[in-house]
Design a protein around this motif. Structure first.
Motif, PDB file in Angstrom:
ATOM      1  N   ALA A  10       0.840  -1.207   0.000  1.00 39.84           N
ATOM      2  CA  ALA A  10       0.000   0.000   0.000  1.00 39.84           C
ATOM      3  C   ALA A  10       0.867   1.245   0.000  1.00 39.84           C
ATOM      4  O   ALA A  10       0.594   2.213  -0.726  1.00 39.84           O
ATOM      5  CB  ALA A  10      -0.935  -0.007   1.208  1.00 39.84           C
ATOM      6  N   GLY A  11       1.920   1.253   0.815  1.00 37.62           N
ATOM      7  CA  GLY A  11       2.832   2.390   0.830  1.00 37.62           C
ATOM      8  C   GLY A  11       3.567   2.560  -0.482  1.00 37.62           C
ATOM      9  O   GLY A  11       3.794   3.687  -0.938  1.00 37.62           O
ATOM     10  N   PHE A  12       3.945   1.448  -1.092  1.00 35.66           N
ATOM     11  CA  PHE A  12       4.622   1.508  -2.392  1.00 35.66           C
ATOM     12  C   PHE A  12       3.713   2.119  -3.447  1.00 35.66           C
ATOM     13  O   PHE A  12       4.136   2.962  -4.246  1.00 35.66           O
ATOM     14  CB  PHE A  12       5.049   0.102  -2.814  1.00 35.66           C
ATOM     15  N   TYR A  59       2.005   7.084  -6.685  1.00 38.44           N
ATOM     16  CA  TYR A  59       1.138   8.232  -6.965  1.00 38.44           C
ATOM     17  C   TYR A  59       1.864   9.544  -6.688  1.00 38.44           C
ATOM     18  O   TYR A  59       1.779  10.495  -7.467  1.00 38.44           O
ATOM     19  CB  TYR A  59      -0.141   8.163  -6.129  1.00 38.44           C
ATOM     20  N   VAL A  60       2.575   9.609  -5.563  1.00 41.61           N
ATOM     21  CA  VAL A  60       3.307  10.829  -5.213  1.00 41.61           C
ATOM     22  C   VAL A  60       4.299  11.180  -6.313  1.00 41.61           C
ATOM     23  O   VAL A  60       4.412  12.338  -6.732  1.00 41.61           O
ATOM     24  CB  VAL A  60       4.030  10.655  -3.860  1.00 41.61           C
ATOM     25  N   LYS A  61       5.021  10.183  -6.788  1.00 41.94           N
ATOM     26  CA  LYS A  61       6.021  10.429  -7.830  1.00 41.94           C
ATOM     27  C   LYS A  61       5.373  10.918  -9.122  1.00 41.94           C
ATOM     28  O   LYS A  61       5.873  11.833  -9.771  1.00 41.94           O
ATOM     29  CB  LYS A  61       6.808   9.146  -8.086  1.00 41.94           C
ATOM     30  N   LYS A  62       4.237  10.339  -9.459  1.00 40.02           N
ATOM     31  CA  LYS A  62       3.604  10.663 -10.736  1.00 40.02           C
ATOM     32  C   LYS A  62       2.893  12.002 -10.708  1.00 40.02           C
ATOM     33  O   LYS A  62       2.918  12.750 -11.695  1.00 40.02           O
ATOM     34  CB  LYS A  62       2.613   9.553 -11.124  1.00 40.02           C
ATOM     35  N   HIS A  63       2.281  12.352  -9.581  1.00 39.76           N
ATOM     36  CA  HIS A  63       1.429  13.540  -9.552  1.00 39.76           C
ATOM     37  C   HIS A  63       1.957  14.671  -8.674  1.00 39.76           C
ATOM     38  O   HIS A  63       1.525  15.816  -8.837  1.00 39.76           O
ATOM     39  CB  HIS A  63       0.023  13.158  -9.094  1.00 39.76           C
ATOM     40  N   LEU A  64       2.851  14.370  -7.745  1.00 43.36           N
ATOM     41  CA  LEU A  64       3.422  15.430  -6.909  1.00 43.36           C
ATOM     42  C   LEU A  64       4.892  15.666  -7.213  1.00 43.36           C
ATOM     43  O   LEU A  64       5.488  16.585  -6.654  1.00 43.36           O
ATOM     44  CB  LEU A  64       3.247  15.092  -5.422  1.00 43.36           C
ATOM     45  N   GLY A  65       5.469  14.844  -8.076  1.00 44.53           N
ATOM     46  CA  GLY A  65       6.835  15.083  -8.515  1.00 44.53           C
ATOM     47  C   GLY A  65       7.832  14.079  -7.972  1.00 44.53           C
ATOM     48  O   GLY A  65       7.699  13.559  -6.862  1.00 44.53           O
ATOM     49  N   ASN A  94      10.919  14.694  -7.165  1.00 43.87           N
ATOM     50  CA  ASN A  94      11.647  15.270  -6.036  1.00 43.87           C
ATOM     51  C   ASN A  94      10.911  15.027  -4.720  1.00 43.87           C
ATOM     52  O   ASN A  94      11.523  14.665  -3.713  1.00 43.87           O
ATOM     53  CB  ASN A  94      11.837  16.780  -6.241  1.00 43.87           C
ATOM     54  N   GLU A  95       9.605  15.252  -4.718  1.00 40.86           N
ATOM     55  CA  GLU A  95       8.804  15.039  -3.499  1.00 40.86           C
ATOM     56  C   GLU A  95       8.868  13.579  -3.075  1.00 40.86           C
ATOM     57  O   GLU A  95       9.045  13.275  -1.889  1.00 40.86           O
ATOM     58  CB  GLU A  95       7.358  15.456  -3.753  1.00 40.86           C
ATOM     59  N   ALA A  96       8.728  12.663  -4.038  1.00 39.07           N
ATOM     60  CA  ALA A  96       8.738  11.239  -3.709  1.00 39.07           C
ATOM     61  C   ALA A  96      10.091  10.808  -3.155  1.00 39.07           C
ATOM     62  O   ALA A  96      10.170  10.101  -2.147  1.00 39.07           O
ATOM     63  CB  ALA A  96       8.386  10.417  -4.943  1.00 39.07           C
ATOM     64  N   ARG A  97      11.180  11.230  -3.797  1.00 38.70           N
ATOM     65  CA  ARG A  97      12.508  10.807  -3.346  1.00 38.70           C
ATOM     66  C   ARG A  97      12.852  11.431  -1.992  1.00 38.70           C
ATOM     67  O   ARG A  97      13.443  10.779  -1.131  1.00 38.70           O
ATOM     68  CB  ARG A  97      13.564  11.186  -4.399  1.00 38.70           C
ATOM     69  N   TYR A  98      12.507  12.682  -1.814  1.00 40.14           N
ATOM     70  CA  TYR A  98      12.821  13.342  -0.548  1.00 40.14           C
ATOM     71  C   TYR A  98      12.077  12.673   0.608  1.00 40.14           C
ATOM     72  O   TYR A  98      12.659  12.405   1.660  1.00 40.14           O
ATOM     73  CB  TYR A  98      12.455  14.821  -0.629  1.00 40.14           C
ATOM     74  N   ARG A  99      10.805  12.401   0.422  1.00 43.22           N
ATOM     75  CA  ARG A  99      10.017  11.768   1.482  1.00 43.22           C
ATOM     76  C   ARG A  99      10.554  10.373   1.785  1.00 43.22           C
ATOM     77  O   ARG A  99      10.641   9.957   2.943  1.00 43.22           O
ATOM     78  CB  ARG A  99       8.539  11.693   1.081  1.00 43.22           C
ATOM     79  N   ARG A 100      10.915   9.627   0.760  1.00 39.08           N
ATOM     80  CA  ARG A 100      11.435   8.288   0.981  1.00 39.08           C
ATOM     81  C   ARG A 100      12.783   8.337   1.692  1.00 39.08           C
ATOM     82  O   ARG A 100      13.072   7.529   2.582  1.00 39.08           O
ATOM     83  CB  ARG A 100      11.553   7.563  -0.369  1.00 39.08           C
ATOM     84  N   TYR A 101      13.628   9.300   1.326  1.00 38.34           N
ATOM     85  CA  TYR A 101      14.931   9.442   1.974  1.00 38.34           C
ATOM     86  C   TYR A 101      14.764   9.747   3.468  1.00 38.34           C
ATOM     87  O   TYR A 101      15.424   9.141   4.317  1.00 38.34           O
ATOM     88  CB  TYR A 101      15.726  10.558   1.290  1.00 38.34           C
ATOM     89  N   LYS A 102      13.870  10.676   3.792  1.00 40.85           N
ATOM     90  CA  LYS A 102      13.642  11.018   5.196  1.00 40.85           C
ATOM     91  C   LYS A 102      13.050   9.833   5.956  1.00 40.85           C
ATOM     92  O   LYS A 102      13.397   9.591   7.126  1.00 40.85           O
ATOM     93  CB  LYS A 102      12.724  12.230   5.301  1.00 40.85           C
ATOM     94  N   ALA A 103      12.163   9.093   5.324  1.00 44.85           N
ATOM     95  CA  ALA A 103      11.584   7.914   5.979  1.00 44.85           C
ATOM     96  C   ALA A 103      12.665   6.869   6.231  1.00 44.85           C
ATOM     97  O   ALA A 103      12.720   6.258   7.311  1.00 44.85           O
ATOM     98  CB  ALA A 103      10.466   7.329   5.123  1.00 44.85           C
ATOM     99  N   ASN A 104      13.546   6.654   5.262  1.00 48.93           N
ATOM    100  CA  ASN A 104      14.622   5.682   5.426  1.00 48.93           C
ATOM    101  C   ASN A 104      15.571   6.092   6.552  1.00 48.93           C
ATOM    102  O   ASN A 104      16.047   5.250   7.320  1.00 48.93           O
ATOM    103  CB  ASN A 104      15.393   5.515   4.123  1.00 48.93           C
ATOM    104  N   CYS A 105      15.863   7.382   6.647  1.00 41.88           N
ATOM    105  CA  CYS A 105      16.719   7.869   7.734  1.00 41.88           C
ATOM    106  C   CYS A 105      16.083   7.584   9.092  1.00 41.88           C
ATOM    107  O   CYS A 105      16.769   7.173  10.044  1.00 41.88           O
ATOM    108  CB  CYS A 105      16.978   9.369   7.578  1.00 41.88           C
TER     109      CYS A 105
END
Length: 940
Positions: free
Chosen positions: A376-378, A383-389, A391-402
């Motif tokens: 579900a998160g994937f 959706y975030v990557k496709k419609h919000l960009g 950059n937004e998708a990668r940044y959020r994933r990076y912060k979550a991974n940290c």
């Protein structure tokens, strides 16, 4: 009418012993005013040979039980009556530690008892004749496949009532809400409250004519009675088998807004929120179509309903049911609000993804729940990557991974460990660790996607959902073992890799920690890279979960995970990827990377086109680099795992100039964030670092979230050693955007550029974080923040400035006033008081301005208790505890008063006040908010 039976110690409580529910019908009449529910449930059950069926039921009064239309014997053991043993445990508590042990013992005992059915029904009777068996209809869901099932099928009807709802079902004013999060479906209808039991449902709810009953499944029709006053019955049918926990019900005087772009979707809220609802869900068709296109199948349910209720009624910000998602109305917003947009869209997108993975397709066992949560998160990230960009998708994933790497250090974060899942009784899915497990689940799946490629991973998801829609499959479950099989067959991943990957990444806790150091060998034109491997988890935690002998776990210093990490080297004449670092191996390892560039290269050279990174929206060739940026080596900067292929903590040591190069030249938001964090943490800050951070902050083409990080980094570098350069740059940047140069005062607000809005909104907060050598705020910082608060003007601006103003107020709370600044306190308190009074007359969006004022007043009072009478601040805040005040504000006011009480009178006084506040609070959400705050305060 049977009374609940008080169990004796010798009374046996057998488990289900194989009972299977094929279909369940629920018919309830609801009187919201009297908080009374009465009706019946009817279950088609395949009875086991023992003849006894065990169901779960709590808080219900059983009137009678019929089996195939005839009265049946039954015994009911309500868990809430089993208090004698618990009272004995509490009686043995004489100290805080023994009280904690008693609480844990009572809690675990209660969870154990909940697993055992407590409504036992005797279904023993002569079996039907062969002719009767042939005449027996086969249920619509096709479960009756074996002769034994047909022979033992019984219709069990339970007439019951609820007149004292304690949990699982909540009333407030004219609203009813069910809450099925962890084994709470039993609190409003008898059932087998187990995830492994799935069936179809017929649902009928009779309510007052002015109320709307929203539940799982498709609404077939409504019937208006001829009573006086009339009542209305809502009839739903759910023809997809689901567990009892996914049957949800909300009753209120709702307004229904059909989605005109997706016919099967309805948006529902109370009348005051209708205009905000209309604006909030305008985008929702894009989520629906995004998932449909990616999965290549239609939505699994015939309808989908999004219900928004008042925050104090919502048990959590999101509650899921089959074909229904229930949200707090806090997430709704109108066209004037900017700050809420991204969070709301992601929350609604995630709820829809959970309908696919979690509700429709369910985990086969508790150890498989991580997989559905991760899928579900994937899907949400897609959706975030496709419609919000990107950059937004990668940044959020990076912060979550940290965040995962920081917290993944104990057994609770082992995703698919039978021991931890059993010991935690489902509670691992809630709270802080629930969020960490969710983020980790997505990261693990993204690791697999990187290994097999996006198209192969997409085929796996399409295979899973298409298989679930197969009508011949009675139960739509997914297991970790099945997913591993798909990764091998569809994703073409090798068995040895998968054999090591799943036990290490899914069945164990801990993330790899890689520390890098480098040197350049000029004679060989080669980079020598030293790597030290480690793990975030303690040794005993990993060994116990993996069931590995702790003495042999790290034999010969072997530490690591499967796979090969890539090292990306940016040189003078291009970018080169080197997939040369094995994730497993000796604790220490030395790598040698041959450089392609030479110092004799041309002064300015366009780089060679190499492998294309997936780093930002503008990914392309690496930028042209000025050779003068490095005089001693051809290296510009180096990155480990640039594509975020691994969930790992990476600590890289390279010269400061290389970090500056990375910040200035790398277009990947993760590279930029890493460079900023490293530069900010340097023990000595040079002007080159300050200038690099400032240049990035002022670059309007850079991603706004990373620009905000640069602003706070500038604030942390501001000191006498750097001549307050960071503070000067922040103020200069803000004034260049927002001040009128002729009069030297802030211009009226203009928020049309959203990215610039978010960056400028963060600047006052960053300025307020600057500290002098005496740990006080410089006078320039104090004057700047107070000036912005004083001259804020939103006339002519079509967007609300409530979040903007709230951030300004919170920035004031971050200031640490020195002797020179104390004189402004009186006027400052008056200004905040005026904002509070204004917000009481015209409440801001979700009360955010009042909440900020209360928080800031408390911070100032605690910092300057010697200059500010606490009684005065207490008097300003106390009126906001009134029960008529909105829930969020009331909770914040209570927390502030508790902090002030603790500061002035100590722990005993604040505990008494806390108990009083909890008793006075009427809403469950409010009681929970108080308790969570008490726990966090205790941890501090």
């Amino acid at each position: 009418m049977a009374k609940p039976r008080r169990p004796k110690n010798e009374d046996p409580k057998p488990e289900n012993s194989g009972a299977v529910v094929h279909h369940q019908k629920l018919c309830l009449s609801i009187d919201v005013d009297k908080r009374l529910i009465y009706g019946y449930t009817e279950l088609e059950i395949a009875v086991p040979e023992i003849g006894i069926v065990g169901l779960h039921a709590e808080n219900v009064g059983i009137e009678n039980v019929l089996v195939d239309g005839e009265p049946a014997d039954f015994e009911y053991y309500p868990h809430h009556q089993q208090q004698v043993e618990n009272e004995k445990r509490w009686g043995s508590a004489f100290s805080p530690s023994s009280a904690a042990d008693a609480a844990a013992s009572v809690y675990l005992s209660t969870l154990e008892k909940e697993l055992v059915p407590n409504l036992l029904i005797n279904c023993c009777k002569p079996f039907k004749t062969d002719n009767e068996q042939h005449e027996q209809p086969v249920s619509d869901n096709g479960f009756l496949s074996s002769g034994e099932d047909k022979q033992n099928l019984r219709i069990v009807r339970i007439d019951y009532w609820i007149d004292k709802a304690e949990t699982g079902i909540h009333f407030k004013d004219s609203v009813l809400l069910t809450d099925n999060q962890i084994r709470r479906a039993r609190c409003w209808f008898p059932c087998i409250d187990d995830n492994s039991q799935q069936c179809c449902y017929d649902l009928e709810f009779t309510v007052a004519h002015n109320l709307v009953a929203v539940s799982a499944g498709s609404l077939l029709y409504q019937v208006l009675s001829k009573d006086n006053p009339p009542r209305k019955t809502y009839v739903y049918k759910l023809d997809v088998p689901v567990a009892a926990r996914w049957i949800s019900l909300v009753v209120a005087p709702f307004q229904v807004l059909p989605d005109y772009q997706v016919g099967q979707v309805s948006h529902i809220c109370l009348l005051p929120n209708l205009s905000k609802l209309r604006y909030t869900v305008e985008f929702f068709h894009s989520v629906f179509s995004c998932y449909k296109d990616y999965l290549s199948v239609d939505f699994p349910f015939d309808s989908y309903k999004q219900v928004f209720i008042d925050p104090e009624m919502a048990v959590s910000s999101l509650s899921l049911g089959a074909s229904i998602s229930i949200f707090s109305s806090q997430v709704l917003f109108d066209e004037k609000v900017i700050d809420q947009t991204i969070d709301t869209r992601i929350k609604l997108a995630y709820a829809l993804a959970r309908q696919w993975f979690g509700v429709y397709i369910t985990p086969e066992a508790a150890t498989d729940e991580w997989l559905l949560e991760g899928l579900a998160g994937f899907l949400t990230d897609f959706y975030v990557k496709k419609h919000l960009g990107n950059n937004e998708a990668r940044y959020r994933r990076y912060k979550a991974n940290c965040a995962v790497c920081k917290a993944d250090n104990s057994g609770v974060t082992a995703l698919s460990c039978s021991t931890s899942c059993k010991d935690l009784y489902g509670t691992q899915s809630i709270g802080f660790y629930g969020k960490i497990r969710s983020w980790k689940s997505v990261a693990i799946l993204q690791m697999l996607e990187k290994q097999m490629g996006p198209e192969s991973f997409r085929k796996i998801l399409q295979t899973i959902v298409s298989r679930a829609q197969d009508k011949t499959r009675a139960v739509k479950t997914l297991s970790t073992k099945e997913f591993r099989h798909f990764a091998n067959k569809v994703g073409n991943l090798e068995r040895p890799f998968l054999k090591e990957f799943f036990p290490r990444c899914v069945g164990s806790c801990g993330c790899p920690v890689l520390r890098f150091g480098l040197s350049y060998n000029k004679r060989k034109n080669m980079v020598e890279l030293a790597v030290l491997r480690g793990c975030t988890a303690l040794q005993n935690s990993r060994a116990s979960i993996l069931d590995i002998n702790a003495e042999t776990e790290n034999r010969d210093g072997d530490v690591g995970w499967p796979g090969m990490m890539s090292i990306r080297v940016y040189e003078l004449d291009g970018m080169y990827d080197h997939p040369i670092l094995p994730m497993a191996g000796e604790a220490w390892q030395l790598l040698e990377i041959q450089c392609h560039s030479k110092l004799a290269a041309r002064r300015f050279q366009k780089p060679k086109k190499c492998s294309k990174p997936d780093g930002s929206d503008d990914n392309g060739d690496a930028p042209a680099i000025d050779v003068r940026s490095s005089s001693e080596s051809p290296l510009l900067w180096i990155r480990a795992d640039p594509e975020m292929e691994y969930l790992a903590e990476i600590q890289f040591s390279q010269p400061v100039q290389m970090w500056i190069n990375q910040l200035e030249k790398d277009k990947d938001v993760i590279a930029q964030a890493q460079a900023i964090a490293t530069l900010e943490a340097l023990p000595q800050i040079s002007f080159a670092v300050v200038n690099a951070l400032n240049n990035f902050l002022t670059d309007s083409k850079a991603f706004w979230r990373v620009r905000i990080e640069a602003a706070f980094a500038l604030a942390s570098t501001a000191s006498e050693e750097t001549d307050w350069a960071g503070l000067i740059h922040l103020v200069k940047f803000y004034k260049s955007r927002r001040f009128d140069p002729d009069i030297g005062l802030p211009k009226p607000n203009d928020f049309h550029d959203f990215a610039e809005y978010f960056v400028l909104e963060a600047i006052p907060h960053a300025v307020a974080m600057v500290r002098a050598a005496d740990r006080k705020s410089p006078r320039e910082a104090v004057d700047f923040v107070l000036q912005l608060l004083k001259y804020n003007d939103n006339n002519g601006n079509p967007y609300s400035d409530v979040f903007w103003l709230a951030q300004l107020v919170q920035s004031v709370g971050e200031l640490d006033f020195g002797q020179q600044s104390i004189l402004v306190l009186s006027s400052l308190l008056k200004r905040i008081d005026r904002l509070l009074q204004f917000d009481r007359l015209m409440p801001s969006y979700n009360g955010v301005l009042t909440i900020s004022c209360i928080r800031t007043l408390t911070q100032i009072a605690l910092k300057l208790s010697g200059f500010i009478p606490l009684d005065r601040v207490y008097g300003l805040i106390k009126p906001f505890r009134d029960i008529k005040v909105m829930w969020q504000v009331r909770i914040e006011a209570s927390r502030a008063l508790l902090d002030l009480e603790f500061h002035s009178k100590g722990i005993d006084a604040v505990l008494l006040l806390f108990i009083r506040y909890v008793e006075e609070e009427l809403s469950l959400r409010g009681k929970t908010g108080h308790s969570c705050y008490a726990v966090m305060s205790d941890e501090k």
